[in-house]
Scaffold this motif. Structure first.
Motif, PDB file in Angstrom:
ATOM      1  N   THR A 419      -3.720  18.336  27.138  1.00  0.00           N
ATOM      2  CA  THR A 419      -5.005  18.226  27.846  1.00  0.00           C
ATOM      3  C   THR A 419      -5.346  19.538  28.533  1.00  0.00           C
ATOM      4  N   GLN A 420      -4.321  20.157  29.168  1.00  0.00           N
ATOM      5  CA  GLN A 420      -4.548  21.427  29.853  1.00  0.00           C
ATOM      6  C   GLN A 420      -4.922  22.536  28.860  1.00  0.00           C
ATOM      7  N   LEU A 421      -4.255  22.551  27.714  1.00  0.00           N
ATOM      8  CA  LEU A 421      -4.598  23.536  26.686  1.00  0.00           C
ATOM      9  C   LEU A 421      -6.024  23.328  26.198  1.00  0.00           C
ATOM     10  N   SER A 422      -6.406  22.080  26.047  1.00  0.00           N
ATOM     11  CA  SER A 422      -7.759  21.775  25.581  1.00  0.00           C
ATOM     12  C   SER A 422      -8.799  22.324  26.550  1.00  0.00           C
ATOM     13  N   LYS A 423      -8.560  22.138  27.856  1.00  0.00           N
ATOM     14  CA  LYS A 423      -9.500  22.622  28.865  1.00  0.00           C
ATOM     15  C   LYS A 423      -9.518  24.152  28.917  1.00  0.00           C
ATOM     16  N   THR A 424      -8.333  24.747  28.804  1.00  0.00           N
ATOM     17  CA  THR A 424      -8.237  26.202  28.938  1.00  0.00           C
ATOM     18  C   THR A 424      -8.892  26.933  27.768  1.00  0.00           C
ATOM     19  N   PHE A 425      -8.667  26.427  26.540  1.00  0.00           N
ATOM     20  CA  PHE A 425      -9.114  27.141  25.351  1.00  0.00           C
ATOM     21  C   PHE A 425     -10.353  26.525  24.695  1.00  0.00           C
ATOM     22  N   GLY A 426     -10.823  25.402  25.222  1.00  0.00           N
ATOM     23  CA  GLY A 426     -12.016  24.782  24.660  1.00  0.00           C
ATOM     24  C   GLY A 426     -11.798  24.210  23.270  1.00  0.00           C
ATOM     25  N   VAL A 427     -10.570  23.723  23.003  1.00  0.00           N
ATOM     26  CA  VAL A 427     -10.242  23.114  21.711  1.00  0.00           C
ATOM     27  C   VAL A 427      -9.966  21.635  21.939  1.00  0.00           C
ATOM     28  N   HIS A 428     -10.486  20.774  21.062  1.00  0.00           N
ATOM     29  CA  HIS A 428     -10.308  19.335  21.238  1.00  0.00           C
ATOM     30  C   HIS A 428      -8.819  18.997  21.167  1.00  0.00           C
ATOM     31  N   ASP A 429      -8.373  18.092  22.057  1.00  0.00           N
ATOM     32  CA  ASP A 429      -6.937  17.808  22.112  1.00  0.00           C
ATOM     33  C   ASP A 429      -6.416  17.161  20.824  1.00  0.00           C
ATOM     34  N   GLU A 430      -7.267  16.462  20.059  1.00  0.00           N
ATOM     35  CA  GLU A 430      -6.817  15.893  18.789  1.00  0.00           C
ATOM     36  C   GLU A 430      -6.480  17.001  17.782  1.00  0.00           C
ATOM     37  N   GLN A 431      -7.271  18.073  17.795  1.00  0.00           N
ATOM     38  CA  GLN A 431      -6.957  19.208  16.929  1.00  0.00           C
ATOM     39  C   GLN A 431      -5.635  19.855  17.329  1.00  0.00           C
ATOM     40  N   LEU A 432      -5.416  19.951  18.628  1.00  0.00           N
ATOM     41  CA  LEU A 432      -4.154  20.504  19.111  1.00  0.00           C
ATOM     42  C   LEU A 432      -2.975  19.628  18.702  1.00  0.00           C
ATOM     43  N   ARG A 433      -3.149  18.316  18.823  1.00  0.00           N
ATOM     44  CA  ARG A 433      -2.073  17.399  18.459  1.00  0.00           C
ATOM     45  C   ARG A 433      -1.757  17.477  16.962  1.00  0.00           C
TER      46      ARG A 433
END
Length: 621
Positions: A419-433
Motif C-alpha cells: 500500500t505504501q509503495l502504491s502511494k509513493t510511486f502512484g502504481v496500483h497495488d494489484e499491479q505491485l502484487r
C-alpha cells in the motif's frame, strides 16, 4: 538411572516459574504465566508455564515438559548435563552418577575453563606491568575503570604459549583449550599455540552470564603481524556468533524495561553507550544482524533499532535488513548517524541526549530502504529511476526467506508495504502484487532447494524422538478418563492397580503411561504430577502427559471423583465380561454337537449376564 529422590529433590528445590523466568520474560495470565516461545516465530506469547503442576507447554510447537525438559531444550543439552546443571542450581549433590568417558568433554567443564580463562586475562590486564600498554589503550578509547570492571575486560600478551602454560599448571590440557577456541593446533606437529595474542579481550557471555567466547582487538604495535584488527573465538560447542549478542547478559533487564534493544556493530560502541547511561545496547559479533539474533531479542522486546555506520559498507546492508523486516515479526528500525560517525564517536562528541533524539527519529527498515533506493530521483522527470527503485524493493521482498510459513501478522505487514509503495510511486497495488508474485516464482526457479524457515530451532531437533506415539484423540474414551482420574488424584492408584491390569489398556502409549504409574505404586510411592514427570525420561511422553493433565484440569465434572472412578472401573469390568462372553460364544460354535459341553457353556453365559445386569462396584457379585 539416578534414584527418584535425587531428581525429586531438584524438582522441589527449583520453581519452574523462576527457572523459565531466568531465560524468558514472563507475564502473568490468570493462574499461570506466558512467554514468547523461543522455539518458533512467536509473535503472541504461546509458551504457557503452569506453577501448580510445575510444567510448561507450547501449543504451537506441541512441546512441553518439566524443568528438566526445559533446560534440555533451551540449552541444547542431554539429560545428564541438564540434571547436573539443575543440581548445581538447586544445591543438590549427585552421588554415583554416570559421567562421560572423558570428563573434560562435558559442557560444564568447558564453561569452567572459559570462566578460568576470563579471570586470567582480566587479572593480567589489571595487575601486571605488561598490562599497562593495554590499560593505556583502553583509557585513550575513553573507557573508564568502572566499565573495564563491569564487563571484565582482559588482555593477552604477545606470546605464543602464555595461556597454554598457565592452563597446564592449573590442570587444563592444550586439547581442552583447542576445543573451546582458546588455542590452535600447530600444522604438521602435535603442539598448540594461543589463539589470542597481543589483544585486548572482551569476554562474550550468554544470556545467563556464562563465558562462552572472547573477542580480541589487537593493540596497534602488534597490528602488522596480526591476522586482523578484530577476531572472535571460532564456532565451538559453546559459541555460535549467529546466535549470540555481545552484552545481552548486562542489557536484557533494560531491554525488557524499555521494550527496545539497540544493536551496534562493535564492542566499544556498546561499552561507550553503557558509560553514557544507555543500558539497552548489544553488539553483533563480526557478522550482520540475522534472523536468529532477532528471535533471541524477541524474548525481551518488541522493537529493535539497528545502528548502521554511515559509510558505504553500512548502506550496502539495506537489502538484507529489509528482508529481515519482512520476514521477522518485530518492529525493526534503522538509525544511520550523521557524518559517517560510529556510536562511540557520536556519544563522545554530542552526548546522550542527542543520541536519544536520533533514536526517536529512526525510521523502520522499509522506510529506510525506500529512502536509500529513491535518493536522488527526480520524481517529475525520471520515470526510469522510479521504476528501477520499485523493482529493487519488490525484488528484496520476493527474496525474503520463509514468507509462506510465517505468522499472519507478516501477511498484514506485506500488505501495508505494498500500500505504501502504491502511494509513493502512484502504481496500483494489484499491479505491485502481481509483479511480486512473478519475482517470487523467478526466485524459486533459480533456487529450487530453498525451503521456508523451520518452525523449530534446528539446534533442538535432535531432542525430538520421531518414533510414533498414539495421539490422545485415538485413545479409547475409557482409557482417557481412567488415566485423567489417576493424574487428578494419584491416591486412587491403589484401587486402580487392584482392578485394572496393564494389558487391559487399549494401545501401547496408554499402557506406557499406566506403566509409569504402576512402577511408582510398586515402589510404594503415590506420585504427584511433578514426580511423574521427573520419573519419565521420554520427552515425547512428558509432552503427552501434560496434554492429558490439561484435559483433566479443564474438564468440568458434575460427579465426585470417587463416583467417576467407580464408573470407569465398572467399564473395565464390563469389557472383561463381554470379552469372556465372546470367547464362550466362540467356544460354543467350536463345540457344536457336544450337548453336555454346550449346556455348561450356556449356564456360564447366563451367570455372566446376571452378573452384568446386577453389577454395582468392581469385585462384587
Amino acid at each position: 538411572m539416578l534414584p527418584l529422590d535425587a531428581k525429586d529433590q531438584i524438582r522441589q528445590a527449583i520453581d519452574i516459574v523462576d527457572l523459565v523466568g531466568s531465560y524468558l520474560p514472563l507475564r502473568r495470565e490468570g493462574r499461570g504465566f506466558k512467554a514468547l516461545c523461543p522455539w518458533h516465530n512467536d509473535s503472541r506469547p504461546s509458551l504457557q508455564v503452569n506453577p501448580t503442576r510445575q510444567s510448561f507447554k507450547c501449543w504451537v510447537c506441541d512441546i512441553g515438559g518439566d524443568i528438566f525438559s526445559f533446560v534440555m531444550r533451551i540449552e541444547n543439552l542431554e539429560f545428564r548435563e541438564a540434571l547436573e546443571l539443575l543440581a548445581e542450581r538447586a544445591g543438590v549433590k549427585l552421588d554415583n552418577r554416570p559421567g562421560p568417558a572423558n570428563p573434560d568433554d562435558s559442557r560444564k567443564r568447558w564453561l569452567q575453563l572459559m570462566a578460568w580463562a576470563e579471570d586470567q586475562f582480566h587479572r593480567f590486564l589489571q595487575d601486571t606491568a605488561e598490562g599497562e600498554t593495554a590499560r593505556h589503550y583502553l583509557d585513550e578509547r575513553g573507557l573508564t575503570e568502572q566499565t573495564v570492571e563491569k564487563f571484565h575486560l582482559g588482555y593477552s600478551p604477545d606470546s605464543w604459549d602464555w595461556l597454554i602454560k598457565r592452563a597446564e599448571r592449573s590442570g587444563w590440557s592444550a586439547e581442552m583449550l583447542e576445543k573451546t577456541g582458546l588455542a590452535n593446533r600447530r600444522e604438521g606437529s602435535h603442539g598448540h599455540y594461543d589463539f589470542f595474542r597481543g589483544r585486548v579481550l572482551f569476554p562474550i557471555h550468554d544470556a545467563q552470564g556464562r563465558t562462552i567466547a572472547f573477542g580480541g582487538r589487537v593493540l596497534p604495535q602488534f597490528a602488522e603481524k596480526a591476522g586482523g584488527k578484530y577476531i572472535n573465538t571460532r564456532e565451538t560447542a559453546l559459541f555460535s556468533k549467529h546466535k549470540t549478542l555481545y552484552g545481552l547478559d548486562v542489557a536484557k533487564d533494560a531491554i525488557t524495561k524499555t521494550g527496545t534493544a539497540i544493536v551496534m556493530e562493535g564492542y566499544t560502541d556498546c561499552l561507550m553507550a553503557w558509560q553514557f547511561g544507555i543500558e539497552n545496547c548489544v553488539a553483533v559479533l563480526g557478522t550482520a544482524l540475522g534472523a536468529d539474533h532477532l528471535r533471541l531479542l524477541r524474548r525481551y522486546c518488541e522493537r529493535v533499532v539497528l545502528m548502521l555506520d554511515g559509510d558505504a559498507a553500512g548502506q550496502k546492508r539495506t537489502n538484507e535488513v529489509l528482508e529481515l523486516f519482512i520476514s521477522e515479526p518485530i518492529d525493526l528500525r534503522v538509525l544511520t548517524l550523521p557524518n559517517q560517525q560510529d556510536p562511540c564517536d557520536f556519544l563522545i562528541e554530542h552526548g546522550a541526549n542527542a543520541f536519544a533524539t536520533a533514536l526517536q527519529s529512526a525510521p523502520d527498515a522499509f522506510e529506510h530502504a525506500l529512502r536509500q533506493f529513491t535518493a536522488g530521483i527526480d520524481w517529475q522527470n525520471d520515470i526510469h529511476g522510479a521504476t528501477a527503485a520499485v523493482e529493487k524493493l519488490l525484488s528484496v521482498i520476493a527474496r525474503a526467506p520463509g514468507l509462506n510459513a510465517l505468522h499472519k501478522d507478516n501477511a498484514l505487514r506485506e500488505a501495508a508495504i505494498l500500500t505504501q509503495l502504491s502511494k509513493t510511486f502512484g502504481v496500483h497495488d494489484e499491479q505491485l502484487r502481481d509483479r511480486l508474485q512473478q519475482l517470487r516464482r523467478q526466485h524459486a526457479s533459480k533456487n529450487p532447494t530453498a525451503t521456508p524457515s523451520a518452525t523449530l530451532d534446528p539446534q533442538n531437533t535432535a531432542l525430538l524422538d520421531t518414533s510414533p506415539l498414539v495421539p490422545l484423540r485415538e485413545w479409547l474414551s475409557r482409557d482417557l478418563e481412567f488415566l485423567e482420574l489417576l493424574l487428578e488424584k494419584p491416591a486412587a492408584l491403589e484401587l486402580a492397580a487392584r482392578h485394572v491390569g496393564l494389558s487391559e489398556l487399549g494401545n501401547p502409549t496408554s499402557r506406557e503411561v499406566y506403566g509409569l504409574l504402576l512402577q511408582a505404586f510398586a515402589a510404594g510411592l503415590t506420585p504427584d504430577f511433578g514426580q511423574l514427570l521427573s520419573s519419565c525420561r521420554d520427552e515425547r511422553l512428558k509432552n503427552l502427559l501434560i496434554d492429558l493433565d490439561e484435559r483433566s484440569q479443564s474438564r468440568r465434572a458434575t460427579l465426585p471423583h470417587e463416583q467417576r472412578l467407580y464408573a470407569v472401573l465398572s467399564r473395565f469390568e464390563q469389557d472383561r465380561i463381554d470379552a469372556a462372553q465372546r470367547a464362550r460364544e466362540q467356544q460354543l460354535r467350536v463345540d457344536a454337537g457336544q450337548e453336555e459341553g454346550q449346556l455348561a457353556i450356556l449356564r456360564d453365559l447366563l451367570e455372566q449376564e446376571r452378573v452384568k445386569r446386577g453389577y454395582t462396584q468392581p469385585g462384587t457379585s
